[in-house]
Design a protein around this motif. Structure first.
Motif, PDB file in Angstrom:
ATOM      1  N   MET A   1      39.820  24.527  42.280  1.00 38.40           N
ATOM      2  CA  MET A   1      40.587  24.421  41.038  1.00 38.40           C
ATOM      3  C   MET A   1      42.052  24.797  41.261  1.00 38.40           C
ATOM      4  SD  MET A   1      38.447  25.518  37.767  1.00 38.40           S
ATOM      5  CE  MET A   1      36.855  24.778  37.369  1.00 38.40           C
ATOM      6  N   MET A   2      42.965  24.170  40.535  1.00 38.38           N
ATOM      7  CA  MET A   2      44.391  24.494  40.622  1.00 38.38           C
ATOM      8  C   MET A   2      44.649  25.908  40.133  1.00 38.38           C
ATOM      9  SD  MET A   2      46.547  22.421  41.815  1.00 38.38           S
ATOM     10  CE  MET A   2      47.977  23.142  40.982  1.00 38.38           C
ATOM     11  N   SER A   3      45.610  26.577  40.745  1.00 40.01           N
ATOM     12  CA  SER A   3      45.983  27.894  40.203  1.00 40.01           C
ATOM     13  C   SER A   3      47.397  28.221  40.648  1.00 40.01           C
ATOM     14  CB  SER A   3      45.024  28.958  40.745  1.00 40.01           C
ATOM     15  OG  SER A   3      45.054  28.922  42.165  1.00 40.01           O
ATOM     16  N   GLY A   4      48.229  28.576  39.680  1.00 40.98           N
ATOM     17  CA  GLY A   4      49.644  28.846  39.966  1.00 40.98           C
ATOM     18  C   GLY A   4      49.800  30.096  40.795  1.00 40.98           C
ATOM     19  N   GLU A   6      51.039  33.012  40.099  1.00 44.27           N
ATOM     20  CA  GLU A   6      50.754  34.314  39.464  1.00 44.27           C
ATOM     21  C   GLU A   6      49.306  34.407  38.980  1.00 44.27           C
ATOM     22  OE1 GLU A   6      51.124  31.445  36.535  1.00 44.27           O
ATOM     23  OE2 GLU A   6      52.480  31.933  38.188  1.00 44.27           O
ATOM     24  N   SER A   7      48.427  33.565  39.581  1.00 40.05           N
ATOM     25  CA  SER A   7      47.024  33.640  39.124  1.00 40.05           C
ATOM     26  C   SER A   7      46.369  34.930  39.625  1.00 40.05           C
ATOM     27  CB  SER A   7      46.243  32.443  39.661  1.00 40.05           C
ATOM     28  OG  SER A   7      46.305  32.454  41.075  1.00 40.05           O
ATOM     29  N   ILE A   8      45.427  35.433  38.885  1.00 39.11           N
ATOM     30  CA  ILE A   8      44.749  36.685  39.228  1.00 39.11           C
ATOM     31  C   ILE A   8      43.293  36.409  39.569  1.00 39.11           C
ATOM     32  CG2 ILE A   8      44.257  39.023  38.465  1.00 39.11           C
ATOM     33  CD1 ILE A   8      46.298  38.588  36.200  1.00 39.11           C
ATOM     34  N   TRP A   9      43.023  36.123  40.855  1.00 42.67           N
ATOM     35  CA  TRP A   9      41.626  35.871  41.242  1.00 42.67           C
ATOM     36  C   TRP A   9      40.895  37.188  41.396  1.00 42.67           C
ATOM     37  CZ3 TRP A   9      39.237  31.454  40.783  1.00 42.67           C
ATOM     38  CH2 TRP A   9      39.993  30.264  40.777  1.00 42.67           C
ATOM     39  N   VAL A  10      39.734  37.289  40.781  1.00 37.93           N
ATOM     40  CA  VAL A  10      38.955  38.516  40.853  1.00 37.93           C
ATOM     41  C   VAL A  10      37.536  38.184  41.286  1.00 37.93           C
ATOM     42  CG1 VAL A  10      38.165  40.512  39.564  1.00 37.93           C
ATOM     43  CG2 VAL A  10      40.312  39.397  38.932  1.00 37.93           C
ATOM     44  N   VAL A 105      36.811  34.649  39.657  1.00 40.23           N
ATOM     45  CA  VAL A 105      37.343  34.054  38.439  1.00 40.23           C
ATOM     46  C   VAL A 105      38.831  34.362  38.362  1.00 40.23           C
ATOM     47  CG1 VAL A 105      37.120  33.919  35.943  1.00 40.23           C
ATOM     48  CG2 VAL A 105      35.132  34.525  37.327  1.00 40.23           C
ATOM     49  N   ASP A 106      39.627  33.380  37.936  1.00 40.46           N
ATOM     50  CA  ASP A 106      41.051  33.589  37.739  1.00 40.46           C
ATOM     51  C   ASP A 106      41.286  34.079  36.314  1.00 40.46           C
ATOM     52  OD1 ASP A 106      43.706  33.564  37.355  1.00 40.46           O
ATOM     53  OD2 ASP A 106      44.016  31.449  37.884  1.00 40.46           O
ATOM     54  N   LEU A 107      41.543  35.366  36.170  1.00 38.27           N
ATOM     55  CA  LEU A 107      41.622  35.981  34.841  1.00 38.27           C
ATOM     56  C   LEU A 107      43.043  36.052  34.305  1.00 38.27           C
ATOM     57  CD1 LEU A 107      38.974  38.802  35.274  1.00 38.27           C
ATOM     58  CD2 LEU A 107      38.747  36.622  34.096  1.00 38.27           C
TER      59      LEU A 107
ATOM     60  N   LEU B 808      33.963  45.042  36.435  1.00 38.38           N
ATOM     61  CA  LEU B 808      34.845  44.811  37.579  1.00 38.38           C
ATOM     62  C   LEU B 808      35.080  46.103  38.343  1.00 38.38           C
ATOM     63  CD1 LEU B 808      37.373  42.528  35.754  1.00 38.38           C
ATOM     64  CD2 LEU B 808      35.596  41.844  37.377  1.00 38.38           C
ATOM     65  N   GLU B 809      35.070  45.981  39.682  1.00 35.78           N
ATOM     66  CA  GLU B 809      35.336  47.177  40.493  1.00 35.78           C
ATOM     67  C   GLU B 809      36.763  47.661  40.177  1.00 35.78           C
ATOM     68  OE1 GLU B 809      35.056  44.041  42.583  1.00 35.78           O
ATOM     69  OE2 GLU B 809      33.178  44.089  41.461  1.00 35.78           O
ATOM     70  N   HIS B 810      37.717  46.699  40.270  1.00 27.89           N
ATOM     71  CA  HIS B 810      39.113  47.129  40.071  1.00 27.89           C
ATOM     72  C   HIS B 810      39.666  46.603  38.749  1.00 27.89           C
ATOM     73  CE1 HIS B 810      39.537  43.079  41.632  1.00 27.89           C
ATOM     74  NE2 HIS B 810      38.769  43.478  42.623  1.00 27.89           N
ATOM     75  N   ARG B 811      40.507  47.377  38.123  1.00 29.91           N
ATOM     76  CA  ARG B 811      41.022  47.038  36.794  1.00 29.91           C
ATOM     77  C   ARG B 811      41.785  45.705  36.844  1.00 29.91           C
ATOM     78  NH1 ARG B 811      43.117  49.401  33.408  1.00 29.91           N
ATOM     79  NH2 ARG B 811      41.744  50.815  32.298  1.00 29.91           N
ATOM     80  N   VAL B 812      41.823  45.023  35.742  1.00 29.05           N
ATOM     81  CA  VAL B 812      42.548  43.766  35.671  1.00 29.05           C
ATOM     82  C   VAL B 812      43.815  43.972  34.850  1.00 29.05           C
ATOM     83  CG1 VAL B 812      42.403  41.370  34.980  1.00 29.05           C
ATOM     84  CG2 VAL B 812      40.339  42.567  35.688  1.00 29.05           C
ATOM     85  N   GLU B 813      44.941  43.520  35.434  1.00 30.45           N
ATOM     86  CA  GLU B 813      46.196  43.607  34.665  1.00 30.45           C
ATOM     87  C   GLU B 813      46.119  42.655  33.491  1.00 30.45           C
ATOM     88  OE1 GLU B 813      47.737  45.992  35.592  1.00 30.45           O
ATOM     89  OE2 GLU B 813      46.524  46.135  37.414  1.00 30.45           O
TER      90      GLU B 813
END
Ligand code: SRM
Ligand SMILES: Cc1cc2nc3c(=O)[nH]c(=O)nc-3n(C[C@H](O)[C@H](O)[C@H](O)COP(=O)(O)OP(=O)(O)OC[C@H]3O[C@@H](n4cnc5c(N)ncnc54)[C@H](O)[C@@H]3O)c2cc1C
Ligand code: SF4
Ligand code: FES
Lengths: 115, 815
Positions: A1-4, A6-10, A105-107, B808-813
């Motif tokens: 999937m596309m992701s810019g 500043e994406s936050i993959w978790v 997941v990209d949050l 989640l293990e680590h916090r999310v901004e």
């Protein structure tokens, strides 16, 4: 999937933590995210909140690449988050990826679209 | 009535259709007399296969019932075979001497099944496959089980084989050619078909030549030329048909393979017409109904004086009518000079498509597995459409070229108005659409009634429904058009029967075998199938949680805010201080916001967080409280009154019986919820007479009532029976439960089921002790697997993933 940039993959869990054609709930400070696993082992993430009346989508029935809300049975396309059929409802979706059986997941947009 | 006398020899599908058209065009033109060697009215021969497989009964396939013959004052001589046509005196003579003079004669003697004259071919136990008597013969043979050998692996042979298999026989198919259905299929498609047939447990012998049918008094087996011996108690010959021309021949009409007719369908004698499989037109003999129906239109026109309407021959297509197998072929698909072919294979999906083109025109098509575009292909073949524009994408069907491939209606939408939808009855798309709007039709049955589309072999049912959907939009209610849901063309009854008949034991198996159109069903069909499997295979089938609505998956009722309600059982409405104390403690411990007495006479704790459910249940379990299934399509409550224990009017121990019933019935899954009431006297304080099942105690014993309703619909119960002892009452109710479980459509309450099958039918069936015993025993057998407390199971760790969220293990901004 596309992701810019500043994406936050978790990393959230393993593919097998979600039952086939089932779902899990991901709890975060910014609200719950519903994770779905389809029959083809594709994984999707939607905000766990039906745009109709806030039904917990994670509790619905997964079929094909869609989810039926447990409260009033509105069906949402997992790829797009759009409601199937006439109603113009849209559920918030999050990009996902599965690498070596680990789901991320990209949050990035988690704080948006929160009701 | 008409002055002219029309005599018809044969009462098959072709003349039946001739008369339909004739009575439309010229109702009073003729006085009609029919001779039929078969001792019965006109029925739909092509539906014999569903009758053989048990999916239909004879009465379902009758085309003209007795009333029809009365209304049109048609004289029908049943079981009278015409042996002579006296052309000099324009009279036909039947075997029993019956005579009938004619002004116009119509010969429609169809064809005879070919019997290969091997030794033993006349032994008892050797049957052909042509009419209802053959089917009856096979059905009675199948009741003795054993093995059947079907000689011939064409359309008919395979339908016979599958039918006999579904009737519980071991079946082997012996086929002369190297490919099954070689006249309709190429090798590749024939191979897929063979694998599918074998997967159903049918042995297939190809390139196999039968040399002898073994047996002394009756059939014992067949021998092939390579010496192989296959034991069998039944042999069905389905090796082909030969036009039945004997009477015509004897009468000196010109006959070759069939009775020669011109484009006006007249024989060499201008006052004699012939129609159907018995004719030979432009060197062609046909073995399918579509061309016969086209001929029928012409004969009717000619008979009513319209001599301009003529028949010029037909291009035919075939579909195999075996549930779960989709095979289509049309036109000429032999690989010869100057032809190109386009092939598409999808092994995973078991799909094979082959298109044969000549100079940018489609001349033939073979499709296996996914036949949704076959009408479109067939149309191209008939029109000789130039496909140079889109020949590269042709094989992907209209949806591909026409954009949006996910729209299920695209294929049908793309068809031109004159596209033929129903091959059997030659009904095209525009006719169907015009009739739908013109007559205001809303259901599949309507369309069948008005246009005959999908009324014969039924293989176009899916298309007709799509046209309904296309024409009516949202007004089209799929429930009105019987199928379980949009994923299938099959109705609930068919699905239930096929699950049992085909021994289908998993949801994927059901969807594969019954040809589901979606990869894994929808929220409508999955719960239904899951229940049907639970009911059909107790102890064997593993319940599929993902196919249950959330309430049944987590054994609590979801509330509008996503929390849950918890309703423990209170057997027969009885409780104790200890139970109440446990409930009070749980309410405090998990600060549950609402506690309420339900309309079902027990206590509901509402607003429980999902994560808390297991610990709430475990605490309740400690005090002996178990799930009340307040969420289940299963036994809900058994309400009671105090009865003889306290009440001055009580005639029997209604409370005791209620408790016994609830302990006996709890845990069973049913098509919809089941609620009981047991009242100690006719004052009926437990509202027994508006429940699904109710007992009203009287001095002489127990009145058992059923099929009440008090929800969206309110209806008093009907009396099922009156019995003397408590034991009999419980036995009766157990039997009723099982009958409902086995027959009810998913989401039909007992009163809806009873309305469908008939209250009397239920009453009469259960009035017979043997039936009652059978149902009761099956219920008891099934209960042993059903009765463990779902709460305890989950406290013990079952489905833990349902109740533990991921964190989640680590916090999310979250800026
Ligand atoms: C809790 C309760 C109302 C109450 O506070 O008393 C209740 C609550 C619900 N009823 Fe009911 N019904 C309750 C007794 C009844 C009764 C009275 C009775 O059982 O004697 C009826 C009329 C009798 C009958 O069943 O027909 C009743 C007729 C319905 C219907 C209509 C059924 C029908 O075929 O017409 C529905 C809708 C449905 O099932 O499709 C329904 C559906 C529901 C649902 C499950 C709606 C839903 O899907 O969420 C409600 C769940 C609330 C919850 O989480 O508990 N409830 N409901 C009662 C629980 C009874 C129990 O102890 O298990
Ligand atoms: C099991 C089966 C499945 C089929 N499935 C399909 C299908 O899926 N699609 C399809 O297009 N076609 C199918 N067919 C073929 C189709 O049924 C025939 O093409 C059609 O029935 C022929 O109609 P007909 O009127 O010409 O002859 P028939 O329907 O055979 O009628 C002939 C009648 O004439 C009677 N008769 C014969 N001689 C005499 C006499 N001397 N005096 C009085 N009566 C006489 C016979 O008893 C018979 O009742 C199937 C056929 C069978 C047997
Ligand atoms: S009556 Fe309606 S609102 Fe009240 S509990 Fe039953 S379903 Fe819910
Ligand atoms: S809340 Fe989801 S459909 Fe109503």
């Amino acid at each position: 999937m596309m992701s810019g940039p500043e994406s936050i993959w978790v990393k959230v869990c393993e593919l097998t933590d979600i039952p086939l054609r089932g779902s899990r709930v991901l709890k975060t400070e910014a609200g719950c995210v519903a994770l779905f696993r389809t029959v083809g082992d594709d994984v999707f993430a939607l905000r766990d909140q039906c745009p109709h009346k806030k039904g917990p989508l994670s509790q619905g029935i997964v079929h094909d690449r869609s989810i039926a809300c447990p409260l009033h049975n509105m069906v949402f396309d997992l790829d797009t988050g759009f409601a199937r059929g006439p109603d113009a409802y849209e559920a918030q979706t999050f990009p996902t990826k599965v690498e070596q059986g680990i789901i991320s997941v990209d949050l990035r947009n988690l704080s948006e679209g929160r009701q | 009535m008409g002055s002219q006398r029309l005599v018809v020899i044969g009462n098959g599908m072709a003349p039946g259709r001739v008369l339909d058209h004739l009575f439309e065009r010229a109702p009073d033109a003729y006085q009609v007399t029919i001779f039929n060697a078969e001792p019965r009215v006109n029925y739909d021969r092509i539906m014999l296969s569903p009758v053989l497989s048990g999916e239909k009964q004879y009465k379902d396939i009758i085309i003209h019932d007795d009333a029809w013959y009365n209304d049109h004052q048609v004289t029908l001589h049943r079981g009278k075979r015409v042996v002579e046509i006296d052309r000099a005196n324009k009279t036909v003579i039947a075997a029993d001497g019956t005579k009938a003079p004619y002004d116009r004669l119509l010969i429609a003697t169809g064809s005879n099944p070919i019997i290969i004259p091997v030794p033993g071919h006349d032994l008892p136990g050797v049957v052909t496959y042509r009419d209802l008597d053959d089917v009856d013969a096979m059905l009675s043979a199948s009741r003795k089980a054993g093995r059947a050998v079907v000689i011939g692996g064409g359309l008919l042979g395979l339908e016979a084989a599958v039918g006999l298999k579904m009737q519980g026989m071991d079946v082997a198919v012996v086929h002369l050619a190297s490919t099954l259905m070689e006249r309709q299929l190429d090798e590749a498609a024939g191979h897929l078909l063979r694998k599918e047939i074998e997967r159903r447990g049918i042995d297939v012998y190809t390139s196999a030549n039968t040399t002898e049918i073994i047996g002394t008094k009756s059939v014992e087996g067949v021998r092939l030329d390579d010496g192989t011996r296959i034991d069998a108690s039944l042999v069905c010959m389905a090796v082909g048909i030969r036009p039945n021309t004997s009477v015509a021949d004897a009468a000196g009409l010109s006959v070759e393979r069939g009775i020669i007719v011109g484009d006006d369908l007249k024989t060499s004698d201008p006052s004699i017409f012939a129609v159907g499989e018995c004719v030979q037109h432009r060197d062609q003999c046909y073995g399918l109904v579509a061309p016969l129906y086209e001929m029928a239109k012409v004969v009717a026109a000619q008979l009513s004086g319209d001599t301009d309407t003529v028949y010029t021959g037909s291009i035919t297509s075939t579909k195999l009518k075996v549930t779960g197998v989709d095979v289509f072929s049309a036109g000429d698909f032999q690989q010869t000079e100057g032809r190109e072919e386009v092939v598409l294979r999808d092994a995973a999906q078991g799909v094979y498509k082959r298109l044969v083109l000549r100079d940018d025109q489609l001349v033939g098509a073979v499709v296996y597995g996914d036949t949704k575009d076959s009408a479109w292909f067939f149309q191209h073949i008939k029109d000789g459409t130039d496909v140079s524009e889109y020949r590269d994408t042709l094989i992907f069907g209209p949806t591909y070229a026409g954009g949006d491939p996910v729209d299920p209606l695209a294929a049908v939408a793309a068809l031109p108005g004159d596209a033929e939808i129903c091959g059997c009855n030659g009904v095209c798309k525009s006719i169907i659409q015009e009739t739908i709007t013109g007559e205001g039709l809303t259901s599949l049955d309507d369309v069948r009634a008005h246009t005959k589309a999908s009324a014969s072999c039924g293989s176009c049912t899916g298309l007709v429904e799509q046209i309904l959907a296309l024409t009516l939009g949202d007004q089209f209610d799929p429930d009105a058009a019987k199928p379980v849901c949009a994923c299938t063309d099959l109705g609930h009854d068919a699905v239930r029967r096929l699950i049992v008949a085909g021994e289908l034991k998993t949801i994927p198996d059901v969807m594969q075998q019954l040809n589901w159109k979606t990869s894994c069903g929808c929220s409508k069909c999955r719960p239904a199938i899951n229940f049907y499997l639970v009911c059909a295979w107790p102890g064997e089938y593993v319940d599929d949680g993902q196919s249950r609505f959330i309430n049944e998956r987590v054994h609590a009722n979801i509330q509008k805010d996503g929390t849950y309600s918890v309703v423990p059982r209170m057997w027969g409405g009885m409780t104790t201080a200890q139970e109440l104390r446990a409930i009070a403690d749980v309410v405090d411990k998990y600060d549950i916001p609402t506690v309420k007495c339900t309309g079902g006479a027990r206590i509901d704790m509402l607003g429980v967080k999902k994560e808390d459910l297991p610990s709430v249940w475990s605490d309740l379990n400690q005090a002996g409280l178990v799930s009340g299934h307040a969420y289940a399509k299963g036994l809900r409550t058994v309400k009671s009154c105090v009865g003889t224990d306290w009440c001055r009017f009580g005639t029997q121990d209604s409370t005791g019986l209620a408790v016994k019933l609830e302990r006996f019935l709890w845990g069973s899954w049913t098509p919809h919820k089941v609620k009981l009431g047991v009242s100690g006297c006719p004052r009926n304080c437990a509202e027994a007479t508006c429940k699904d099942i109710g007992v009203v105690c009287v001095d002489s014993g127990y009145e058992i009532h059923f099929a009440g309703a008090a929800g969206m619909h309110v209806k008093g119960t009907d009396l099922l029976s009156t019995v003397e002892t408590e034991g009999e009452a419980i036995h009766y109710i157990g039997a009723l439960m099982q009958m409902y479980r086995e027959q009810g459509w998913y989401l039909d309450r007992i009163y809806k089921w009873a309305a469908k099958v008939g209250v009397d039918y239920v009453r009469d069936t259960l009035a017979i002790l043997d039936n009652r015993n059978d149902y009761y025993d099956r219920f008891v057998y099934s209960q042993q697997f059903m009765q463990d407390d779902p709460w305890a199971a989950r406290v013990a760790g079952k489905d833990a993933h349902e109740f533990t969220p991921i964190t989640l293990e680590h916090r999310v901004e979250t800026a």
